[in-house]
Write an enzyme that holds these catalytic residues in place. Structure first.
Site, PDB file in Angstrom:
ATOM      1  CG  ASP A  41      -0.081  -0.190   2.254  1.00  0.00           C
ATOM      2  OD1 ASP A  41       0.370  -0.285   2.466  1.00  0.00           O
ATOM      3  OD2 ASP A  41      -0.686   0.342   3.689  1.00  0.00           O
ATOM      4  CG  ASP A 263      25.307  16.759 -11.982  1.00  0.00           C
ATOM      5  OD1 ASP A 263      24.060  17.861 -11.635  1.00  0.00           O
ATOM      6  OD2 ASP A 263      25.286  16.286 -12.915  1.00  0.00           O
ATOM      7  CG  ASP A 274      21.606  20.576 -13.283  1.00  0.00           C
ATOM      8  OD1 ASP A 274      21.925  19.873 -12.713  1.00  0.00           O
ATOM      9  OD2 ASP A 274      21.297  19.800 -13.827  1.00  0.00           O
ATOM     10  CG  HIS A 359      19.997  20.986 -19.395  1.00  0.00           C
ATOM     11  ND1 HIS A 359      19.147  21.224 -17.867  1.00  0.00           N
ATOM     12  CD2 HIS A 359      20.937  19.797 -18.964  1.00  0.00           C
ATOM     13  CE1 HIS A 359      19.244  20.694 -16.876  1.00  0.00           C
ATOM     14  NE2 HIS A 359      20.765  19.894 -17.603  1.00  0.00           N
ATOM     15  CG  HIS A 366      17.450  17.433 -18.431  1.00  0.00           C
ATOM     16  ND1 HIS A 366      17.485  15.967 -18.855  1.00  0.00           N
ATOM     17  CD2 HIS A 366      18.399  17.988 -18.436  1.00  0.00           C
ATOM     18  CE1 HIS A 366      18.285  15.661 -18.064  1.00  0.00           C
ATOM     19  NE2 HIS A 366      19.537  17.087 -17.949  1.00  0.00           N
ATOM     20  CE1 TYR A 388      32.475  14.150 -16.694  1.00  0.00           C
ATOM     21  CE2 TYR A 388      32.381  14.010 -19.050  1.00  0.00           C
ATOM     22  CZ  TYR A 388      31.875  14.519 -17.673  1.00  0.00           C
ATOM     23  OH  TYR A 388      30.720  15.312 -17.573  1.00  0.00           O
ATOM     24  CD  GLU A 399      25.390  21.258 -14.400  1.00  0.00           C
ATOM     25  OE1 GLU A 399      23.763  21.381 -14.614  1.00  0.00           O
ATOM     26  OE2 GLU A 399      25.093  20.247 -13.953  1.00  0.00           O
TER      27      GLU A 399
END
Length: 431
Positions: A41, A263, A274, A359, A366, A388, A399
């Site tokens: 439930d 991130d 973000d 983005h 996004h 990377y 970012e």
């Protein structure tokens, strides 16, 4: 409620935008999201449908918004339907919106109980020709469960087959892509909370700490400040884990000499931050780590100058590929021979930088917005280059979130530490 809601005038303004674009004699219907089940439930945490929220500010399940601007009776031109509450629901689930509270939150004067929907909707449909229904048309959407929207589309078309049906999503994407000042304030709050979480982390990162312990530190700070938590599944990736773009296990031990990539972002009032930062576990970058880090930072700063009104995302990403290509050559990761022999459909730089640089950001991490038409002032984007290098155990991504302006940009994360010297200094002065 946890967050400070936006004033109802914002939602009134948003509905006016939609009404202006509807064809004559139209009706538009927006459904809330479902409360999704887990097992037995159990249920998942409720997350409102962003289009309904954008038009009404109502953050409650079993809600329907109907807009019928040409209906003869003025008080029937916008109606909000909400779940009727009672003493049993109050005891087991807590407070639900009253009709008066829903009006205060949304600015919609006519609020009915959901049980009245079929009868009222039938009256409205009798004098409507065009029906705007909503679906998730995000370019990256992979919808594998039947949504409340999808069920309503089926029942509506079956019951009213002779109406002309139209898509609401393209209109909503256009409106939501350009942020109003009220939205920017909510996103800024999410960024501010994210900043506080990151600074908290800088005080506790050390060799031997678990990635999930750092996740817990972020979550503590986010929830403490009125966020519901992470805007998306957090990536806490130390060492080689940082080379896995969507690493979310967060279960490894942070080792001396490694980097750790965060991130993460807080949500606030359904709007999202973000952020990505990469820091040394022991508080000091090695020569090679700093070399790559500064390369990523240079690419990031170049991106700020390219992402501007009039440019399309496709053009921007193509140009950013060339910027990254040059940086990778400087770092000794690519040679001219690699460039000369590359597959044009898979450029050589993608070996070390395999995702996009930006983005849309907003109610969705996004967020909706065109990828093929020119960028406009008022749009909010991430800027997130990364390099990377699995063979070296190095993954670095940085970012920030920026608002596009007519001349330049506003960095909503400009106050979050990013300079490598500042990172090292803050980590050396742990409280």
């Amino acid at each position: 409620m946890r967050y400070q809601p936006i004033d109802a005038s914002f939602y009134i303004k948003n509905r006016a935008k939609l009404v202006e674009k509807l064809a004559p004699n139209s009706i538009a219907v927006f459904q809330s999201n479902d409360v999704l089940p887990t097992n037995a439930d159990g249920t998942m945490k409720f997350r409102q449908n962003n289009d309904l929220f954008y038009l009404s500010g109502i953050d409650q399940e079993e809600t329907v918004l109907v807009i019928c601007p040409d209906f003869p009776k003025a008080d029937m031109r916008e109606i909000l339907f909400i779940r009727k509450t009672d003493e049993h629901i109050a005891v087991w689930e807590g407070h639900k919106l009253t009709q008066e509270e829903a009006t205060e939150r949304s600015g919609i004067q006519k609020v009915n109980w959901l049980e009245d929907f079929d009868a009222v909707f039938s009256t409205l449909m009798a004098l409507s020709e065009n029906v705007y229904l909503n679906t998730n048309e995000h370019l990256r959407a992979a919808v594998q469960v039947e949504t409340r929207d999808a069920r309503f589309i089926q029942t509506c078309k079956k019951r009213y087959p002779l109406h002309t049906y139209k898509r609401a999503a393209p209109l909503m994407h256009t409106f939501r892509a350009i942020k109003e000042p009220e939205e920017l304030a909510q996103i800024q709050k999410a960024c501010d909370i994210t900043n506080d979480g990151f600074k908290r982390i800088l005080n506790v990162v050390k060799p031997g700490i678990k990635e999930y312990e750092l996740e817990a530190e972020f979550l503590h700070e986010f929830v403490r400040q009125g966020s519901r938590g992470f805007a998306y599944e957090p990536i806490i990736a130390s060492g080689g884990n940082a080379c896995v773009l969507h690493y979310v296990q967060n279960n490894q031990t942070c080792q001396d000499g490694d980097l750790i990539l965060f991130d993460v972002g807080a949500e606030y009032g359904n709007y999202n931050a973000d952020m990505t930062r990469t820091i040394p576990v022991n508080g000091k970058f090695t020569k090679r780590q700093r070399e790559v880090y500064e390369g990523v930072l240079r690419v990031m700063r170049t991106a700020y100058t390219i992402l501007k009104p009039g440019v399309t995302i496709q053009e921007y990403h193509k140009e950013m590929g060339l910027v990254m290509q040059s940086e990778l050559m400087s770092l000794g990761l690519l040679t001219q021979s690699d460039i000369d022999s590359e597959d044009k459909d898979k450029p050589a730089y993608k070996k070390y930088f395999m995702h996009g640089t930006s983005h849309h950001l907003g109610l969705d991490v996004h967020d909706v917005g065109t990828m093929y038409e020119p960028i406009h002032a008022g749009m909010v984007f991430t800027v997130e280059p990364g390099i990377y290098i699995p063979e070296e155990g190095i993954g670095i991504r940085l970012e920030n979130n920026i608002v596009i302006q007519e001349n330049g940009f506003l960095d909503l994360m400009g106050h979050i530490p990013i300079n490598p010297d500042e990172i090292e200094e803050l980590m050396s002065n742990k409280q």
